[in-house]
Design an enzyme around this catalytic site. Structure first.
Site, short mmCIF file in Angstrom:
data_model
loop_
_atom_site.label_atom_id
_atom_site.label_comp_id
_atom_site.label_asym_id
_atom_site.label_seq_id
_atom_site.Cartn_x
_atom_site.Cartn_y
_atom_site.Cartn_z
N ARG A 1 -10.32 5.44 12.19
CA ARG A 1 -9.13 5.48 13.04
C ARG A 1 -9.41 6.35 14.27
O ARG A 1 -10.37 7.12 14.30
CB ARG A 1 -7.90 6.02 12.30
CG ARG A 1 -7.99 7.49 11.91
CD ARG A 1 -6.69 7.98 11.27
NE ARG A 1 -6.44 7.31 10.00
CZ ARG A 1 -5.45 7.63 9.16
NH1 ARG A 1 -4.58 8.59 9.50
NH2 ARG A 1 -5.29 7.01 8.02
N HIS B 1 -15.14 7.70 -10.23
CA HIS B 1 -16.32 8.19 -9.52
C HIS B 1 -16.49 9.68 -9.82
O HIS B 1 -15.65 10.48 -9.45
CB HIS B 1 -16.16 7.94 -8.02
CG HIS B 1 -17.46 7.93 -7.27
ND1 HIS B 1 -18.30 9.02 -7.20
CD2 HIS B 1 -18.07 6.95 -6.56
CE1 HIS B 1 -19.37 8.71 -6.47
NE2 HIS B 1 -19.25 7.46 -6.08
N ASP C 1 -30.13 -5.37 -4.02
CA ASP C 1 -29.38 -5.22 -5.27
C ASP C 1 -29.47 -3.78 -5.76
O ASP C 1 -28.50 -3.21 -6.26
CB ASP C 1 -29.94 -6.16 -6.35
CG ASP C 1 -29.42 -7.58 -6.20
OD1 ASP C 1 -28.63 -7.84 -5.26
OD2 ASP C 1 -29.81 -8.44 -7.01
N GLY D 1 -5.30 7.88 -0.77
CA GLY D 1 -4.36 7.76 0.32
C GLY D 1 -4.44 6.50 1.14
O GLY D 1 -3.60 6.27 2.00
N SER E 1 -24.50 26.70 -18.82
CA SER E 1 -25.60 26.70 -17.86
C SER E 1 -25.49 25.53 -16.90
O SER E 1 -25.10 24.43 -17.28
CB SER E 1 -26.92 26.61 -18.62
OG SER E 1 -27.96 26.26 -17.74
N GLU F 1 -4.34 -3.77 -7.42
CA GLU F 1 -4.16 -4.93 -8.31
C GLU F 1 -5.23 -5.99 -8.04
O GLU F 1 -5.74 -6.60 -8.96
CB GLU F 1 -2.76 -5.52 -8.17
CG GLU F 1 -1.63 -4.56 -8.55
CD GLU F 1 -1.79 -3.95 -9.93
OE1 GLU F 1 -2.11 -4.69 -10.87
OE2 GLU F 1 -1.61 -2.72 -10.07
N GLU G 1 0.83 -1.21 0.00
CA GLU G 1 0.00 0.00 0.00
C GLU G 1 0.85 1.25 0.00
O GLU G 1 0.54 2.24 -0.66
CB GLU G 1 -0.91 0.01 1.24
CG GLU G 1 -1.92 1.17 1.27
CD GLU G 1 -1.44 2.40 2.04
OE1 GLU G 1 -2.25 3.34 2.18
OE2 GLU G 1 -0.28 2.45 2.52
N ASP H 1 -6.46 1.66 8.28
CA ASP H 1 -5.04 1.68 7.90
C ASP H 1 -4.30 1.87 9.22
O ASP H 1 -3.95 0.91 9.89
CB ASP H 1 -4.86 2.84 6.91
CG ASP H 1 -3.43 3.02 6.43
OD1 ASP H 1 -2.52 2.70 7.20
OD2 ASP H 1 -3.24 3.50 5.30
N HIS I 1 5.64 7.48 9.39
CA HIS I 1 6.59 6.97 8.40
C HIS I 1 8.06 7.12 8.81
O HIS I 1 8.94 7.12 7.96
CB HIS I 1 6.39 7.65 7.03
CG HIS I 1 5.18 7.15 6.28
ND1 HIS I 1 4.96 7.45 4.97
CD2 HIS I 1 4.15 6.37 6.66
CE1 HIS I 1 3.82 6.89 4.57
NE2 HIS I 1 3.31 6.24 5.58
#
Lengths: 735, 735
Positions: free
Chosen positions: B528, B676, B652, B510, B614, B424, B415, B444, B542
């Site tokens: 989180r 999106h 559905d 992110g 418009s 993937e 990630e 995360d 990090h």
């Protein structure tokens, strides 16, 4: 699905006689009191009502069909004209009065194309003395009064470029790449010349494209009597079904599908109409015009140049010289083409009978409504059948029967211009159709001959069409006398395949199933009754002479074949809409893929080896799909037929199979937009259907160019096929 | 869905006492005899077992979480290293031993990036006398022994270009377009210069891109103590959670998501790995390197040039000159960066508990497993919670309870490099997820502070997260004392919004929810526990100092907050997986769209009017969606809760709502691939979330360029939004 397995427990109970009835009454009382659901949801797992097949067969009425057809073919009903809307309203009225629950008319604003009727397109030959011979701009009235309808168009090809060109003419036979290669090999250059080519082998748009690519200045298309009037030019319409000398095949030149101003998106009012779309940029840049064979003969007689091969000679009184010069120096041909391109409204009508159990699963029956002239065969024969089968289902629905799944009756606008109504509608409803459409059954031309059924289908629907044809009575009394009592029997005899069953063709492009199968992976089927001869179309295809007389007298007196197609359409739809388990045959799909892979392998193995491109991954993925298809049969057999969600889940998986072969990014970077990696038509002839044409087109292109980049494209597409094939296999046994 | 409505009839029956029992026995006999299905399929319409919530809360165990975390953070576990695979195997073992039915490891072969540890990247300042000052290449061991693990990487930024550059340095504050504009306005040219910029406002990849676009030769990034060590540079790790002077934030520079060698398609072995993909072409072309603030201070002290604005000054002992020259002529900075790009294997683990009723509907819980160093917070805090909630669900499953729908526990690889494992995997399983995924819940970082919950969500899941938080006990005893007994209570107090409820953020990019929501339209939620201060990240984000000590001692002694996140994650998943009706809130979606439209309108109305563009169609489509959402509530209320297919059909439809906003062709022609139309992150900062950023990015670009073509792109995208919004509204009430 065997009958025994799907028999409902309440049927067993119902067979228990008086005691059961008594107990039933007691239990009924308990239910009333305690309210627990004993039978209430049994209908969710009820299999098809097989008695409906006979009802459909009996109800389909030839007189109704004739009356629909007569109405539809009384006027020209070209897309975007007032008749488009009038007939849409009329179709809507018919559906409403047939008891279809919900009928809507959808408007799309699209680019269409018309001839300038007040000042028709001109083609003329000027001789050295300056005298001109004018080609016919209009087809003459020969028999039916409606042939003289004031709104019949003069001759044109839709989306032709406008312009006046003049000069020499080259005869290019059928206008295929190989035909142009023959010309080149014989030193005949078409650059700056007008190309004269014959209808009958490939899509007319591809002929014009090939000519344009080679620098031709214009194109004339004609139908040779050898192909279209085989009985001789005096044995033609209205006495036979053959083409008279001034008959002209109209048609579109659009190579892409759908409104070229709105690729990928629907042509609704709020759409962005893109003058510079890839599709717009691929419209013809040279004028093109269809002519009758009388005029073609006059022209061919004046052509000089080399001898053409024997095969290129037709039945006209001329020796079919290759041209490039005229016999008499100073002769020239002039085309003055003013065919327009205009944004117009076209209309699609959708009638819906909601399913009794799964409203949100659709089986769609579709036919286009627009013609080039009177259109008795193309498409009004299909429209008449659509209205009749809708009437029958509407009647059954009013009597209380409904199929498990929803039926939709679709009358498309502007198919002739490039599948425009169906493409725009699919683009508009893409998401819901991807999720909810079970299958699409198309009838464009219903009857163009009485020799045999002609079915195009995805492999998963072979079983359905075969099962349905075995139930439909043979409309040919001679065949019945011979013991062939169903249309299946004659089909098997007159159109056999190697596998001991009738030949079923693949779906290329060329009618409204295209967006369904090629863009969103909805399994599709296309049905018609056809002729024996292996020519590109019936002789009067797209001419003025597609009249009610032609169909009702010359082709199908009494509407027997029309009835059969209607019955077959209805029965195929019933099977798909009413069977508890959707009868998609994944084993058939696996066999088809195996066969197609072998064809690709044997055709291209050496070429690929020379490039160090291995087919191992492809072969393994094909084998994987095959194994998984077999394993899937066990899953299908073990499903709990009393559990409505287990059935739904199985059906959902079956619906997903075809979708797995859809690449949302499209197969190659082509203007016509195809997404099915297996069935995509070849760019060389969009009418045809070959397997993995996306791949084979790329290989052919790489072989021709020899460019490393083109071979990289082959590798890239191959990797996509492998991935999709693997995943298609995986989903068959995944949860 | 109210409890009363969903109560089963058999419960009423069950309440009938002795008489009912007797009758039940009689009926049971009848069932045995006549075999009709009385209760057999009642479980298909059973609503959630609400008692499970308390079981989840009680079962989640802090010691387990601590033990998972300790194991995971004992070694560096960077993607593509041996620890990637080792921890994948270990996670698999944990899931298997927790009773998860099916656990698989999926390998992806992807482009990753590493520093040359045997000869680390060098940054040095050479003074006029030729003496050099070397920047730290490594973060020193400060407290925990594992900080000295031999496989800890030296400092680097993934996918930096390689190269040696040297020269002058410009201080560019946070490296945003406006910051560069300020430099430009002050005559400071960055062309050919090395840019020094501060972490904390935008994604580091965007900083490097902005510098590169302006011709910079290299980039150095540092974290100013003003933002990252607010208590002063002596009050830092291991005594506090703040950043020590040699601490360095690693991270990726990839602006796209997923393996850049395989855009759109999965990095399986048979993939085509494209060196020249659009994503590859957008990798940085200049070297970039992160440095500690001690070294940044040394550098800043040497910079000449103009004064910087007050706001640009941080807490280092320097006056933060803009640079462009050094104080002492002849000084230069040299970067020698040898960070590699290598194809490596990374591993994703997927554990599955099949649903009891709808196996083919998935609720997915996901967290990435790879870190930059020891990763106790990012991501191992989340991994520990994932393992614990999987253990709890596994235990419940072994006891016989199962949610209605399938649960999937996903431990993503790579990630940190650019959401590679999840992207993937989604690319690989796109079709089945589009059809079968109900929702994705990401954790995360689980805990980066103890101030308040921090939730990012699509509007349709607001209801779920609010409902769940109201059930989870408050981990903060002080808050409980104040009467705030649930995490909801503290969340509402510490992170209020205007609407009288807690603030819920939008999903930018992110983390691993990206491919789910932005590519295939699966509603997503990210959870989180966070800190109070509004800075870009927790100070040790990090860095090497993300140790077990940091989380278990400095942040969350006793794992109270970790427990809460685990409980919340489990409860949110339970609600989505077990509720009879999926609790997606379409009214909430409509409100969000109304609000977002208003923002776009008020921001850009004048610009658009000036171009004769418009917003009427857009406004109408938004209003249409709003009305349809209201009408949908009636449909939802009237569904027959005893009919399993009616429920499935309704669910559905609910699943389809988010998918309706996905454009398969992608929003704009950008390398990071977003589909999106509503939630796509802005190209200016992929961390952020603004509504209709695809549109607003285009408007901003057109305003900047003034080019007619750019305004055409605005119109085109606007037409797509209108179309999708209309159809999204339509499907809500369609069958």
């Amino acid at each position: 699905v065997g009958k025994g397995r799907t028999m409902q427990k309440w049927m067993i109970f119902g067979g228990g006689g008086f005691l059961a009835l008594l107990l039933g009454a007691i239990i009924g009382g308990l239910i009333g009191h305690f309210g627990f659901p004993v039978y209430e949801y049994g209908h969710l797992t009820r299999d098809a009502d097989l008695g409906i097949t006979q009802r459909i067969i009996n109800e389909v009425d030839g007189d109704n069909i004739a009356s629909y057809l007569k109405h539809l073919s009384a006027v020209p009903h070209v897309a975007g004209t007032k008749y488009d809307y009038e007939q849409a309203l009329w179709v809507k009225d018919q559906l409403v009065s047939s008891g279809i629950d919900d009928v809507e008319i959808i408007k799309h604003k699209v680019l269409l194309s018309y001839p300038p009727n007040d000042n028709p397109n001109q083609v003329q030959i000027t001789d050295p003395a300056g005298l001109t011979y004018n080609f016919s701009a209009q087809q003459p009235v020969l028999f039916s009064p409606e042939e003289g309808h004031p709104d019949i168009n003069s001759n044109f090809l839709a989306y032709s470029a406008q312009g006046q060109v003049s000069g020499d003419v080259v005869y290019a036979y059928h206008g295929r790449p190989d035909d142009f290669k023959h010309l080149e090999d014989n030193g005949v250059n078409v650059t700056g010349k007008i190309v004269l080519a014959r209808y009958g082998k490939i899509f007319r748009g591809n002929i014009v494209l090939e000519a344009e690519k080679r620098g031709a200045s214009g194109v004339l298309l004609f139908s040779d009597p050898k192909d279209f009037s085989p009985r001789g030019r005096n044995q033609v319409y209205p006495n036979t079904v053959d083409l008279p000398e001034d008959g002209v095949q109209s048609g579109t030149l659009l190579l892409s599908d759908g409104d070229p101003l709105t690729p990928h998106y629907p042509s609704i009012d709020s759409a962005y109409f893109d003058d510079d779309s890839k599709m717009m940029r691929e419209l013809p840049r040279i004028p093109a015009q269809p002519i009758g064979y009388k005029d073609a003969e006059y022209l061919l007689q004046k052509l000089g140049g080399k001898e053409s091969p024997q095969e290129w000679k037709g039945d006209l009184t001329t020796d079919y010289k290759l041209g490039g010069t005229f016999v008499e120096a100073g002769t020239k041909l002039t085309m003055d083409i003013r065919t327009t391109r205009e944004v117009k409204d076209t209309y699609t009508v959708i009638g819906t009978i909601p399913g009794s159990v799964e409203k949100d699963r659709y089986v769609l029956l579709g036919n286009h409504r627009d013609s080039w002239s009177l259109g008795s065969i193309d498409p009004s024969s299909g429209t008449a059948c659509l209205l009749e089968i809708a009437r029958v289902f509407g009647k059954l629905a009013q009597e209380g029967w409904r199929p498990r799944r929803t039926l939709k009756f679709c009358s498309w606008g502007a198919e002739e211009y490039g599948l425009i109504g169906s493409t725009e509608w699919v683009e508009q409803n893409r998401k819901i159709l991807e999720k909810q459409a079970v299958a699409y059954i198309n009838v464009d031309i219903a009857v163009e001959g009485n020799y045999t059924l002609y079915a195009k289908s995805v492999p998963m629907l072979y079983k359905t069409v075969i099962e349905a044809t075995k139930k439909i009575p043979n409309p040919n009394p001679n065949e019945v006398t011979e013991g062939r009592t169903t249309i299946y029997d004659t089909w098997l005899k007159n159109s056999p395949s190697d596998g001991g069953r009738p030949k079923i063709y693949g779906l290329g492009s060329g009618s409204d199933f295209k967006a369904f199968i090629h863009n969103i992976g909805v399994p599709a089927l296309d049905l018609r009754y056809t002729y024996e001869e292996n020519i590109g179309s019936y002789p009067l295809y797209h001419t003025l002479y597609e009249t009610y007389h032609l169909l009702s007298y010359l082709y199908d007196e009494g509407m027997a074949f029309m009835k059969s197609i209607t019955q077959l359409w209805g029965e195929a739809a019933r099977i798909l809409a009413d069977s508890l388990i959707i009868p998609f045959d994944v084993r058939e799909y696996a066999s088809y893929i195996n066969k197609t892979f072998s064809e690709v392998e044997s055709s291209y193995k050496n070429d690929l080896q020379a490039q160090d491109i291995s087919l191992d991954n492809f072969r393994n993925a094909v084998a994987h799909f095959d194994q998984q298809a077999t394993r899937f049969l066990d899953i299908e057999k073990s499903v709990d037929l009393q559990d409505p969600l287990a059935i739904r889940s199985l059906n959902d998986k079956l619906m997903l199979v075809e979708r797995m072969f859809i690449d949302p990014l499209g197969v190659s970077d082509r203007a016509d937009i195809v997404n099915h990696i297996l069935f995509a038509p070849s760019i060389k002839d969009t009418y045809a259907s070959v397997g993995f044409a996306g791949l084979t087109d790329l290989i052919e292109a790489a072989k021709e160019s020899g460019a490393a980049e083109d071979w990289e494209n082959v590798k890239k597409h191959l990797s996509v096929i492998v991935f999709m094939m693997q995943e298609a296999g995986n989903i068959l046994t995944s949860i």
